[in-house]
Design a protein around this motif. Structure first.
Motif, PDB file in Angstrom:
ATOM      1  N   SER A 185       0.842  -1.203   0.000  1.00 51.01           N
ATOM      2  CA  SER A 185       0.000   0.000   0.000  1.00 51.01           C
ATOM      3  C   SER A 185       0.869   1.241   0.000  1.00 51.01           C
ATOM      4  CB  SER A 185      -0.896   0.018   1.241  1.00 51.01           C
ATOM      5  OG  SER A 185      -1.688  -1.117   1.290  1.00 51.01           O
ATOM      6  N   ASP A 211      -5.647  -0.625  -4.614  1.00 51.21           N
ATOM      7  CA  ASP A 211      -5.033  -1.155  -3.391  1.00 51.21           C
ATOM      8  C   ASP A 211      -5.961  -2.199  -2.773  1.00 51.21           C
ATOM      9  OD1 ASP A 211      -3.586  -1.702  -1.180  1.00 51.21           O
ATOM     10  OD2 ASP A 211      -3.684   0.300  -0.306  1.00 51.21           O
ATOM     11  N   GLU A 212      -5.709  -3.448  -3.049  1.00 56.56           N
ATOM     12  CA  GLU A 212      -6.531  -4.561  -2.556  1.00 56.56           C
ATOM     13  C   GLU A 212      -8.022  -4.279  -2.712  1.00 56.56           C
ATOM     14  OE1 GLU A 212      -5.354  -6.818   0.677  1.00 56.56           O
ATOM     15  OE2 GLU A 212      -3.414  -5.859   0.967  1.00 56.56           O
TER      16      GLU A 212
END
Ligand SMILES: Nc1ncnc2c1ncn2[C@@H]1O[C@H](COP(=O)(O)OP(=O)(O)O)[C@@H](O)[C@H]1O
Ligand SMILES: [Mg+2]
Lengths: 243, 243, 230
Positions: free
Chosen positions: B42, B162-163
């Protein structure tokens, strides 16, 4: 209790020649409302600025916010009013001080500003708590979209933070109303002050204070009800505010 | 398109979260970043649009140096879309207003243009009929699709994820991945942090494996899934592919 | 202007300010905090008790007091206490009550409402398992409150209680409206007598500021230490 109750006293003329004793109290109520609303506006505006400063990454900004809050939180309101009312005009250059002292309605303006600044520290702390309670991703998402810091606060963080802190803000507004009574010490004749003068003129102390009490309760009720409506009005469908 | 050269970053004085990271994403390329939790994925992706500052190295985005103090960051960020793990829709704004906000405030688009663009993108992610709802009235998968639409509304030259699916219930993952696959096939430049190896297999050009702040592996998809060169990547892969 | 700022006025008044004024303020603060805590805890227990009527009465009292300005409450009690005293003692005329006793009663009654809210939150924050475990051990309701619930609630809420006490310390300055020589009253008296308002009020502000700052700093440290222990 051998006290001579006389509830008719409210309809008797007051010695100021401004109508009845009830009129006297209602005049006081109006002053209380005026001073409280003005103080609340000051508290809300300056408190919001300071609250935002305290959440910025800048060292200087949070230091200014810290000093402001500590300054206004660590002195009794009464002492702060004395500082603005008695001390400030003496510390200013002579002409400015004289102008201040001769201002018509000086107790009113001093009370509004003094109570407003005193309450601003509390508003700032509440708003800071509200902003920090938001997920960190909100600020990041808005920054990632290209919004500037000012825009991020204006369109994303503050609308949510204010919604979250609406209930504590309601009690701070009620505190503002209550605190306005302290201004009796610098000669502002608001609701408590009028009850006091009614007591001095008529000797019906308990009737006077009962009436003032009822009027304060009424004022509370109106504010609480209005804020309930506001809360409902700004509530977001589907969003559950953490309680 | 995105060049990351010898980037070093610390949190606080002692904790180095990124260690000499170097990689790049070419125009139209899809790069998947994976690695254990806490490895700095991240952080790396947030450095690309300067949500996080870096202390060493360079990041260049479409010829513009990100870590140059003279760079107009809001403008640069508005050209890169970003999608977060927890969606980060603005809860007080209706879906369509979530899509309009940055278009109007950052790009200066007219309200009707922003609305039209927003509706087109909502249609594309299959949520046109939800335009007037608030985020909390949508499911997680729907919210994430709105978040993707919100990013696309800015006409980005690249997208960062991000995920995007790790906060979703399993049955909602595919509806989000489908949107991302379409995007990849249309030639969008994408940098995607995810553990969805199926997605990587389908559309990734390269896979980056990070561990403890380092880029351990940076390989063509076929090479990565064929025989990862490092033990750490092998171990990681076997762990997540078990399930 | 500050050019003719007279430090000597302050120096000469120091014994009076602190030995009389500050002593009054601190005694009033300490006793009112103690009384407020005791009665506040009782009110909190009433509010949480299963007797609905008790809860109603306590709730009404708390909401009522918290709706009124402290200044008004001070006036109320100042005039009311002599009559209550007469009623209690059965005297033929309203009894005379000293300034200190009158303000102490006022502040206890007032602060009890605020302390009760803090203690109520503290009691409610204790998990239900605690009183259950206590009664499983055979403790009565009173015993489980006295030995299990209240000590924990008190400890958890100590920082909040102390913060409220700092507010109380500042609020005691309002006895000024009864012309009682607490710290501010004493400063004001000297200020009027010597015509030195600037010096005396600035000094009073400084003293309140320093004491409150030091005290809230202490509370913050205590809070972080409690947070670690938990
Ligand atoms: N704002 C921050 N301050 C300090 N440490 C942080 C911060 N954000 C992340 N970290 C730490 O940096 C490391 C990498 O975090 P992150 O990039 O979120 O990892 P990943 O996304 O790979 O799980 C973690 O050890 C995390 O605890
Ligand atoms: Mg992460």
């Amino acid at each position: 209790m051998n006290y001579n109750w006389n509830w008719h006293i409210f309809l008797e003329p007051n010695p100021m020649g401004t109508g009845t004793y009830l009129d006297l109290l209602l005049t006081g109520l109006v002053v209380t409302v005026k001073v409280s609303v003005l103080a609340w506006i000051i508290a809300l505006v300056s408190g919001s600025v300071i609250g935002v400063l305290r959440t910025l990454p800048s060292r200087t900004a949070s230091w200014i916010g810290f000093c402001w809050v500590e300054f206004f939180r660590n002195m009794p309101l009464l002492v702060q009013l004395f500082l603005w009312f008695f001390v400030l005009p003496e510390l200013l250059p002579r002409s400015a001080g004289l102008w201040l002292k001769q201002l018509p309605n000086a107790p009113f303006w001093t009370a509004a500003i003094g109570v407003g600044l005193f309450m601003s520290a509390r508003v700032a702390v509440q708003l800071q708590a509200g902003i920090t309670s938001l997920p960190r991703g909100q600020k990041q998402a808005s920054t990632a979209l290209g919004l500037t810091t000012v825009q991020t606060y204006r369109y994303v963080l503050l609308p949510m933070a204010f919604r979250i802190i609406l209930p504590p803000l309601t009690s701070e507004f009620l505190n503002t109303i209550k605190n306005s009574a302290v201004a009796i010490t610098i000669g502002l004749i608001e609701l408590t002050g009028e009850a006091r003068s009614m007591q001095e003129f008529s000797f019906q102390v308990f009737e006077a204070f009962t009436a003032a009490t009822v009027l304060y309760l009424l004022l509370n009720f109106v504010v609480v009800t209005a804020m309930r409506f506001l809360e409902r009005y700004v509530a977001i469908p589907g969003y559950i505010t953490g309680k | 398109m995105i060049e990351i050269n010898h980037v070093n970053k610390w949190y606080g004085p002692t904790f180095q979260v990124l260690k000499d990271c170097t990689t790049s994403v070419a125009k139209g390329e899809v790069v998947v970043v994976c690695g254990p939790s806490g490895s700095g994925k991240s952080t790396l992706i947030k450095c690309v649009n300067a949500l996080e500052p870096i202390q060493g190295g360079d990041i260049v985005l479409d010829g513009v140096k990100v870590n140059d103090p003279k760079t107009d960051l809001p403008k640069l960020r508005s050209r890169v879309g970003m999608v977060f793990q927890h969606f980060e829709l603005f809860p007080h704004l209706r879906i369509i207003d979530n899509l309009r906000l940055a278009q109007e405030k950052v790009l200066g688009r007219k309200s009707e243009d922003a609305t039209a663009k927003g509706m087109k993108l909502l249609e594309r992610v299959g949520l046109k009929e939800h335009a007037k709802k608030f985020p909390a009235e949508l499911s997680g998968g729907q919210q994430q699709r709105v978040a993707i639409a919100r990013a696309l509304a800015m006409d980005p030259i690249a997208m960062l994820f991000d995920e995007p699916t790790s906060a979703l219930d399993p049955e909602m993952i595919s509806e989000v991945l489908d949107v991302m696959v379409d995007l990849a096939r249309e030639g969008m430049t994408m940098m995607v942090v995810t553990h969805e190896m199926g997605f990587a297999n389908k559309v990734a050009d390269r896979v980056i494996f990070m561990d403890r702040g380092e880029i351990v592996e940076d390989a063509k998809k076929a090479d990565f899934f064929g025989t990862p060169r490092s033990d750490r990547a092998q171990k990681f892969l076997s762990k997540i592919l078990q399930h | 202007m500050l050019g003719n700022f007279d430090f000597d006025v302050i120096r000469r008044a120091l014994p009076y300010l602190f030995l009389e004024g500050m002593r009054f303020t601190l005694t009033l603060t300490a006793l009112a905090a103690f009384g407020g805590l005791v009665f506040g805890t009782l009110i909190a227990l009433m509010r949480l008790s299963s007797y609905k009527v008790l809860g109603r009465i306590a709730g009404f009292y708390v909401d009522f007091i918290r709706s009124l300005p402290l200044v008004l409450v001070i006036f109320w009690f100042y005039f009311l206490v002599p009559y209550i005293g007469q009623w209690v003692t059965g005297a033929s005329r309203p009894i005379t009550v000293g300034a200190f006793a009158s303000s102490l009663i006022t502040f206890i009654a007032f602060e009890a409402a605020y302390f009760s809210e803090i203690m109520r939150a503290g009691i409610q924050s204790i998990s239900k398992g605690q009183p259950a475990a206590a009664s499983a051990l055979g403790l009565t309701y009173a015993q489980s409150m006295r030995y299990v619930v209240l000590p924990q609630a008190f400890r958890n809420m100590l920082p909040v209680l102390l913060t409220q006490t700092i507010v109380l310390f500042q609020d005691t300055s309002l006895v000024y409206v009864l012309s009682i020589p607490d710290f501010l009253g004493a400063a004001s008296k000297v200020a009027q007598r010597d015509g030195r308002l600037v010096e005396m009020y600035l000094f009073a502000a400084l003293v309140y500021f320093v004491i409150s700052c030091v005290a809230s700093f202490g509370v913050r440290r205590l809070q972080s230490r409690i947070a670690i222990v938990r």
